[in-house]
Design a protein around this motif. Structure first.
Motif, PDB file in Angstrom:
ATOM      1  N   ASP A 144       0.862  -1.179   0.000  1.00 43.93           N
ATOM      2  CA  ASP A 144       0.000   0.000   0.000  1.00 43.93           C
ATOM      3  C   ASP A 144       0.900   1.230   0.000  1.00 43.93           C
ATOM      4  O   ASP A 144       1.628   1.469   0.967  1.00 43.93           O
ATOM      5  N   ILE A 145       0.889   1.998  -1.092  1.00 44.14           N
ATOM      6  CA  ILE A 145       1.772   3.161  -1.229  1.00 44.14           C
ATOM      7  C   ILE A 145       0.961   4.436  -1.078  1.00 44.14           C
ATOM      8  O   ILE A 145       0.015   4.675  -1.825  1.00 44.14           O
ATOM      9  N   LYS A 146       1.338   5.266  -0.101  1.00 41.02           N
ATOM     10  CA  LYS A 146       0.586   6.470   0.217  1.00 41.02           C
ATOM     11  C   LYS A 146       1.484   7.711   0.172  1.00 41.02           C
ATOM     12  O   LYS A 146       2.613   7.679   0.639  1.00 41.02           O
ATOM     13  N   GLY A 147       0.951   8.766  -0.399  1.00 43.23           N
ATOM     14  CA  GLY A 147       1.677  10.031  -0.457  1.00 43.23           C
ATOM     15  C   GLY A 147       0.699  11.153  -0.738  1.00 43.23           C
ATOM     16  O   GLY A 147      -0.437  10.922  -1.139  1.00 43.23           O
ATOM     17  N   ASP A 148       1.148  12.397  -0.544  1.00 46.83           N
ATOM     18  CA  ASP A 148       0.252  13.536  -0.782  1.00 46.83           C
ATOM     19  C   ASP A 148       0.441  14.140  -2.167  1.00 46.83           C
ATOM     20  O   ASP A 148      -0.104  15.203  -2.472  1.00 46.83           O
ATOM     21  N   TYR A 187      -2.043   2.317  -4.974  1.00 45.21           N
ATOM     22  CA  TYR A 187      -1.691   3.727  -4.803  1.00 45.21           C
ATOM     23  C   TYR A 187      -2.846   4.480  -4.147  1.00 45.21           C
ATOM     24  O   TYR A 187      -3.970   4.472  -4.648  1.00 45.21           O
ATOM     25  N   ASN A 188      -2.561   5.128  -3.026  1.00 48.32           N
ATOM     26  CA  ASN A 188      -3.595   5.818  -2.262  1.00 48.32           C
ATOM     27  C   ASN A 188      -3.148   7.234  -1.908  1.00 48.32           C
ATOM     28  O   ASN A 188      -2.357   7.414  -0.977  1.00 48.32           O
ATOM     29  N   PRO A 189      -3.635   8.246  -2.625  1.00 44.83           N
ATOM     30  CA  PRO A 189      -3.327   9.631  -2.256  1.00 44.83           C
ATOM     31  C   PRO A 189      -3.913   9.955  -0.885  1.00 44.83           C
ATOM     32  O   PRO A 189      -5.042   9.559  -0.573  1.00 44.83           O
ATOM     33  N   VAL A 190      -3.135  10.652  -0.059  1.00 44.37           N
ATOM     34  CA  VAL A 190      -3.591  11.061   1.268  1.00 44.37           C
ATOM     35  C   VAL A 190      -3.346  12.550   1.442  1.00 44.37           C
ATOM     36  O   VAL A 190      -2.587  13.173   0.686  1.00 44.37           O
ATOM     37  N   GLY A 191      -3.971  13.125   2.446  1.00 46.40           N
ATOM     38  CA  GLY A 191      -3.764  14.538   2.746  1.00 46.40           C
ATOM     39  C   GLY A 191      -2.425  14.779   3.419  1.00 46.40           C
ATOM     40  O   GLY A 191      -1.780  13.857   3.919  1.00 46.40           O
TER      41      GLY A 191
END
Length: 218
Positions: A144-148, A187-191
């Motif tokens: 699970d890859i997360k970034g803003d 891919y999961n965009p986060v705040g």
């Protein structure tokens, strides 16, 4: 990796009925499968992982024994910061994972020279995180890859086009590394608030505060 439990329910006088569960972690999926097997009313019990591979109960037991000692259940946060004055980038990465019965958090940062934009720093930060996974020995896992940075994540998903030659080179490097490691990324965009740890690491790198730590999460 998550697994979906599938089984046939057998009752007297009716045809077998096919049931399936939600995706569960491996330990809970196997436990449910073993209890169904003991009930005597379930046939053709199988487990399907997130990439579509099916496993029998016997195969599932062996698989979990092997996976248990490897880093798994991976969540990666990344962020890049850019200093316009000296064209240096600060790269930050946070990796949460399980190994054995324990959970860990790894934090690391790095300074990268000769970049041109903040977007390029974001790509470099994700590539940096992937090199850490490589050093950890991660292979053939979901991640699970997360970034803003929606730019990075949407372009990797193929939803947004990339017209800049420099960024396309970073895209190629990242995609090649993912393929090399056999990763199955989500891919999961986060705040920015959720990504503040990786952001802080990137800032600290530009300030000359280098960090590389691993701690168990209780």
């Amino acid at each position: 990796m998550k697994y979906k439990l599938e089984w046939e329910y057998r009752a007297k006088g009716i045809d077998p009925i096919l049931f399936s569960s939600d995706f569960l972690d491996g330990e809970h999926a196997l436990q449910a499968g073993e209890e169904l097997e003991k009930s005597g009313k379930a046939g053709e019990i199988s487990f399907k992982d997130e990439i579509g591979t099916s496993w029998t109960i016997k195969e599932m037991r062996k698989l979990l024994e092997e996976v248990e000692e490897e880093p798994h259940d991976l969540t990666v946060y990344f962020d890049g910061g850019f200093d316009n004055y000296n064209h240096k980038a600060g790269l930050g990465a946070i990796i949460y994972f399980k190994q054995g019965k324990k959970k860990y958090r790894l934090r690391a940062n790095e300074v990268f020279d000769e970049l041109e934009t903040n977007n390029e720093a974001e790509y470099a930060a994700l590539y940096f995180a992937l090199t850490i996974l490589e050093e950890m020995g991660v292979r053939n896992m979901t991640c699970d890859i997360k970034g803003d940075s929606q730019v990075v994540l949407k372009q990797l998903e193929g939803e947004w086009p990339c017209y800049e030659e420099t960024l396309n080179r970073w895209l190629d490097r990242i995609e090649n590394k993912i393929k090399e490691l056999g990763l199955y990324p989500k891919y999961n965009p986060v705040g920015r608030k959720e990504n503040k740890e990786a952001d802080k690491l990137a800032t600290q790198a530009l300030q000359g505060k280098m960090i590389n730590s691993k701690m168990q999460i209780l």
